[in-house]
Write a protein that holds these residues in place. Structure first.
Motif, PDB file in Angstrom:
ATOM      1  N   SER A  32      22.180  15.186  22.499  1.00 34.22           N
ATOM      2  CA  SER A  32      22.175  13.600  22.618  1.00 34.22           C
ATOM      3  C   SER A  32      22.200  12.797  21.275  1.00 34.22           C
ATOM      4  N   SER A  33      22.630  11.557  21.470  1.00 33.25           N
ATOM      5  CA  SER A  33      22.829  10.622  20.398  1.00 33.25           C
ATOM      6  C   SER A  33      22.092  10.774  19.241  1.00 33.25           C
ATOM      7  N   PRO A  34      22.316  10.375  18.649  1.00 33.24           N
ATOM      8  CA  PRO A  34      21.278  10.231  16.867  1.00 33.24           C
ATOM      9  C   PRO A  34      20.591   9.769  17.109  1.00 33.24           C
TER      10      PRO A  34
ATOM     11  N   GLY B   3      19.302  25.545  22.586  1.00 28.38           N
ATOM     12  CA  GLY B   3      18.630  24.444  21.451  1.00 28.38           C
ATOM     13  C   GLY B   3      19.669  22.317  21.426  1.00 28.38           C
ATOM     14  N   LEU B   4      18.684  22.214  21.428  1.00 27.09           N
ATOM     15  CA  LEU B   4      19.280  20.340  21.200  1.00 27.09           C
ATOM     16  C   LEU B   4      20.123  20.380  19.735  1.00 27.09           C
ATOM     17  N   GLN B   5      21.297  20.030  20.160  1.00 27.08           N
ATOM     18  CA  GLN B   5      22.041  19.785  18.808  1.00 27.08           C
ATOM     19  C   GLN B   5      22.239  17.741  19.667  1.00 27.08           C
ATOM     20  N   VAL B   6      22.715  16.741  17.994  1.00 26.92           N
ATOM     21  CA  VAL B   6      22.852  15.794  17.645  1.00 26.92           C
ATOM     22  C   VAL B   6      24.015  15.790  18.100  1.00 26.92           C
ATOM     23  N   GLU B   7      24.997  14.738  18.544  1.00 27.29           N
ATOM     24  CA  GLU B   7      26.726  14.363  17.873  1.00 27.29           C
ATOM     25  C   GLU B   7      26.730  12.678  18.179  1.00 27.29           C
TER      26      GLU B   7
ATOM     27  N   LEU C   7      23.884  15.840  28.687  1.00 28.87           N
ATOM     28  CA  LEU C   7      23.767  14.759  27.878  1.00 28.87           C
ATOM     29  C   LEU C   7      22.926  13.764  27.740  1.00 28.87           C
ATOM     30  N   VAL C   8      22.123  13.205  26.939  1.00 30.49           N
ATOM     31  CA  VAL C   8      20.634  12.539  26.775  1.00 30.49           C
ATOM     32  C   VAL C   8      21.750  11.034  26.022  1.00 30.49           C
TER      33      VAL C   8
END
Length: 206
Positions: A61-63, A81-85, A155-156
């Motif tokens: 995801s975007s932050p 898991g969800l990771q912020v990029e 990717l969100v």
């Protein structure tokens, strides 16, 4: 859409965030951390339902809060898991942030006119150019593909990010970027056969 992943193919699923809160309607917002409107939460849940049968090996995801809120719906009930990029944040509008389009035109008439004529060429004061955003987004996309060879990941993020990655896959010039529609919570699918992209679906409305 047939969600079965062909052998050896790397699949990138791009999801735009749901509709943001109503006070942002008609305003410039990229860097601003805007939450979802009630309708946006419904849209996010529909996107999650559309992807419920997809096996994901990564979820990113975007932050920005509007993207994170949408991604959390997609993540529910999954073993990933969800990771912020940071690479996938929306363009930074600089001093345009939070202004209505009318306010931006009054305060920066020459720059606003240039933006309307050539949106891919403008540098927003104290913000970014599209080319700067394009390079960080494309580099981020390459990094995710290298992390998931032969796998499917999602990717969100944002309309601008999705258009940038889709335009790259389609070999489109920057000036044609806005020919690609991206509704709120839109789902897009790009399959990579090695480095060769094939756009399988675009702007699917959940």
């Amino acid at each position: 859409m047939d969600w079965r992943l062909p052998g050896g193919v790397t699949r990138m699923i791009l999801v735009r965030h749901g509709r943001p809160s109503e006070e942002m309607k008609g305003r410039c917002y990229g860097r601003l951390d805007v939450s979802l409107a009630p309708e946006g939460h419904v849209q996010a849940q529909r996107a999650a339902s559309l992807l419920s049968q997809v096996e994901l090996h990564g979820l990113y995801s975007s932050p920005r809060l509007r993207a994170l809120d949408t991604a959390k719906r997609v993540a529910e009930g999954r073993g990933v898991g969800l990771q912020v990029e940071e690479a996938f944040r929306e363009i930074d509008f600089g001093l345009f942030e939070g202004l209505t389009y009318e306010e931006a035109e009054r305060r920066f008439p020459s720059l606003y006119a240039e933006w309307m004529a050539h949106p891919e060429q403008v540098r927003f004061p104290e913000g970014e150019t599209f080319s700067e955003m394009r390079e960080r987004v494309r580099a981020g996309g390459r990094a995710l593909r290298a992390r998931h060879p032969g796998q499917c990941f999602a990717l969100v993020s944002h309309g601008g990010v999705n258009r940038t990655l889709l335009a790259e896959a389609l070999g489109m010039a920057d000036r044609h970027l806005f020919r690609l529609d991206q509704v709120h919570a839109a789902v897009n699918v790009i399959d990579f056969y090695g480095d060769e992209p094939v756009v399988k679906a675009m702007n699917l409305e959940p």
